[in-house]
Design an enzyme around this catalytic site. Structure first.
Site, PDB file in Angstrom:
ATOM      1  N   ASN A 123     -14.360   4.614 -14.610  1.00  0.00           N
ATOM      2  CA  ASN A 123     -13.651   5.809 -14.377  1.00  0.00           C
ATOM      3  C   ASN A 123     -13.227   6.559 -15.584  1.00  0.00           C
ATOM      4  O   ASN A 123     -13.057   5.817 -16.607  1.00  0.00           O
ATOM      5  CB  ASN A 123     -12.491   5.829 -13.550  1.00  0.00           C
ATOM      6  CG  ASN A 123     -12.752   5.215 -12.293  1.00  0.00           C
ATOM      7  OD1 ASN A 123     -13.832   5.879 -11.604  1.00  0.00           O
ATOM      8  ND2 ASN A 123     -12.094   4.368 -11.548  1.00  0.00           N
TER       9      ASN A 123
ATOM     10  N   CYS B 106     -20.503   4.279  -7.720  1.00  0.00           N
ATOM     11  CA  CYS B 106     -20.470   5.786  -7.901  1.00  0.00           C
ATOM     12  C   CYS B 106     -21.979   6.182  -7.403  1.00  0.00           C
ATOM     13  O   CYS B 106     -23.033   5.759  -7.688  1.00  0.00           O
ATOM     14  CB  CYS B 106     -20.382   5.908  -9.440  1.00  0.00           C
ATOM     15  SG  CYS B 106     -20.234   7.967  -9.710  1.00  0.00           S
ATOM     16  N   GLY B 107     -21.800   6.809  -6.288  1.00  0.00           N
ATOM     17  CA  GLY B 107     -23.078   7.421  -5.781  1.00  0.00           C
ATOM     18  C   GLY B 107     -23.720   8.295  -6.423  1.00  0.00           C
ATOM     19  O   GLY B 107     -25.088   8.300  -6.689  1.00  0.00           O
TER      20      GLY B 107
ATOM     21  N   ASN C 159     -10.350   6.947  -2.871  1.00  0.00           N
ATOM     22  CA  ASN C 159     -10.858   8.239  -3.232  1.00  0.00           C
ATOM     23  C   ASN C 159     -10.402   9.013  -1.851  1.00  0.00           C
ATOM     24  O   ASN C 159     -10.366   8.619  -0.678  1.00  0.00           O
ATOM     25  CB  ASN C 159     -12.258   8.448  -3.361  1.00  0.00           C
ATOM     26  CG  ASN C 159     -12.744   7.482  -4.707  1.00  0.00           C
ATOM     27  OD1 ASN C 159     -12.195   7.925  -5.664  1.00  0.00           O
ATOM     28  ND2 ASN C 159     -13.774   6.875  -4.593  1.00  0.00           N
TER      29      ASN C 159
ATOM     30  N   GLU D 101     -10.653  11.865  -6.757  1.00  0.00           N
ATOM     31  CA  GLU D 101     -11.108  10.302  -7.262  1.00  0.00           C
ATOM     32  C   GLU D 101     -10.201   9.757  -7.959  1.00  0.00           C
ATOM     33  O   GLU D 101      -9.634  10.122  -8.932  1.00  0.00           O
ATOM     34  CB  GLU D 101     -12.304  10.568  -8.209  1.00  0.00           C
ATOM     35  CG  GLU D 101     -13.640  11.036  -7.419  1.00  0.00           C
ATOM     36  CD  GLU D 101     -14.820  10.708  -8.093  1.00  0.00           C
ATOM     37  OE1 GLU D 101     -15.373   9.442  -8.475  1.00  0.00           O
ATOM     38  OE2 GLU D 101     -15.703  11.471  -8.682  1.00  0.00           O
ATOM     39  N   ARG D 102      -9.992   8.739  -7.461  1.00  0.00           N
ATOM     40  CA  ARG D 102      -8.904   7.507  -8.287  1.00  0.00           C
ATOM     41  C   ARG D 102      -9.396   7.477  -9.443  1.00  0.00           C
ATOM     42  O   ARG D 102     -10.762   7.165  -9.958  1.00  0.00           O
ATOM     43  CB  ARG D 102      -8.897   6.380  -7.254  1.00  0.00           C
ATOM     44  CG  ARG D 102     -10.206   5.621  -7.399  1.00  0.00           C
ATOM     45  CD  ARG D 102      -9.968   4.375  -6.433  1.00  0.00           C
ATOM     46  NE  ARG D 102     -11.306   3.564  -6.483  1.00  0.00           N
ATOM     47  CZ  ARG D 102     -11.561   2.469  -6.058  1.00  0.00           C
ATOM     48  NH1 ARG D 102     -10.457   1.578  -6.266  1.00  0.00           N
ATOM     49  NH2 ARG D 102     -12.632   1.880  -6.372  1.00  0.00           N
TER      50      ARG D 102
ATOM     51  N   CYS E 165     -18.446  13.871  -5.623  1.00  0.00           N
ATOM     52  CA  CYS E 165     -18.464  12.298  -5.548  1.00  0.00           C
ATOM     53  C   CYS E 165     -19.151  11.904  -4.540  1.00  0.00           C
ATOM     54  O   CYS E 165     -19.310  12.207  -3.298  1.00  0.00           O
ATOM     55  CB  CYS E 165     -17.021  11.749  -5.120  1.00  0.00           C
ATOM     56  SG  CYS E 165     -16.667  10.382  -4.842  1.00  0.00           S
TER      57      CYS E 165
END
Length: 287
Positions: free
Chosen positions: A75, A84-85, A192, A216-217, A225
């Site tokens: 992150n 992460c898509g 998230n 998003e965290r 996202c």
């Protein structure tokens, strides 16, 4: 002595990443270095880092022996994330465009902290099988811009999400996501948070349609996202009941993404499709 490394900037529907090739696993990025690279004023600027490393170099174990490459996702604050898509598609685009892998003759497998993921070509660009998912418990969500706290639906797609339904586009636009939403109970590792507005009618031509914003965290609000898009579609599908479709179109500030739910031998899987772009490459000296 300061170290200079190569990088490529890429994005998937505005969810942007600094891609760092480290094929043989020689590079160890600190939390501070990741944060500096992702800083939008003093660094390159991104929602996260994708380190490209051979899976064999990180001791990932037998479950990922068929994935030559591992996506070490971090992150923007330097913390490590399970998945992460959007990042998987950008990662695949980088592998293919740099000749590290191919995808046209056979699916591409990549390693992540949430296990190995399979990618194929799709009409939108690339499609990733995020695997099995879980509908979890309810969470109360407070967010700046909402008059009262709202119920949220826990969804896990390899990383944790909480999805909140809103009544109108005006409510969605009134959210101030410069302030982190508060969750009760607060998950130990955070989550998230997605805020969604279903279309009216919800389903057209067998495809469900929703609009979404996300916090998003470890990052803050992002233009997109990927796992959040999948979680939002799964939550609305869950709320809609047995007649809900298995195909979804999700609008985020950065564009449109597709979601499919398909039956596999180990249960239902959720698949995410969308574009991926590489913007520019260069070199940067690490702080």
């Amino acid at each position: 002595m300061a170290e200079t490394i190569a990088f490529t900037k890429g994005h998937g529907t505005g969810n942007d990443f600094v891609i760092v090739p480290d094929d043989d696993g020689a590079l160890e990025l600190t939390v501070d270095q990741v944060a500096a690279l992702c800083d939008r004023r003093f660094g390159i600027g991104a929602d996260g880092i994708l380190r490209v490393v051979r899976t064999a170099r990180i001791g990932a174990g037998a479950s990922m022996t068929d994935a030559e490459w591992f996506m070490d996702y971090r992150n923007a604050d330097g913390s490590a994330a399970e998945m992460c898509g959007n990042g998987t598609r950008v990662f695949a685009k980088f592998l293919v465009d740099t000749g590290r892998a191919t995808i046209d003759d056979a699916p591409l497998r990549i390693g992540t902290r949430a296990g190995a993921k399979t990618l194929t070509r799709s009409d939108l660009g690339f499609e990733v099988d995020l695997g099995a998912f879980a509908v979890e418990g309810d969470v109360v969500v407070k967010a700046k811009g909402l008059d009262v706290a709202r119920p949220g639906q826990g969804i896990n797609v390899g990383n944790p999400h909480v999805v909140v339904a809103l009544s109108s586009h005006a409510e969605l636009e009134a959210l101030d996501l410069t302030v982190q939403p508060q969750l009760q109970p607060d998950p130990a590792d955070g989550a998230n948070v997605e805020f969604v507005v279903p279309a009216d009618p919800l389903v057209r031509g067998g495809v469900g349609t929703i609009r979404m914003r996300v916090f998003e965290r470890g990052v803050g609000e992002t233009l997109s996202c990927g796992t959040g898009v999948a979680a939002a579609a799964l939550a609305v599908r869950h709320w809609a009941g047995p007649a809900a479709p298995d195909r979804w179109s999700v609008e985020v500030p950065g564009g449109i993404l597709g979601v499919r739910i398909v039956g596999e031998a180990d249960g239902d899987h959720v698949l995410l499709s969308g574009p991926a772009a590489l913007v520019y490459s260069g070199e940067v000296t690490l702080a």
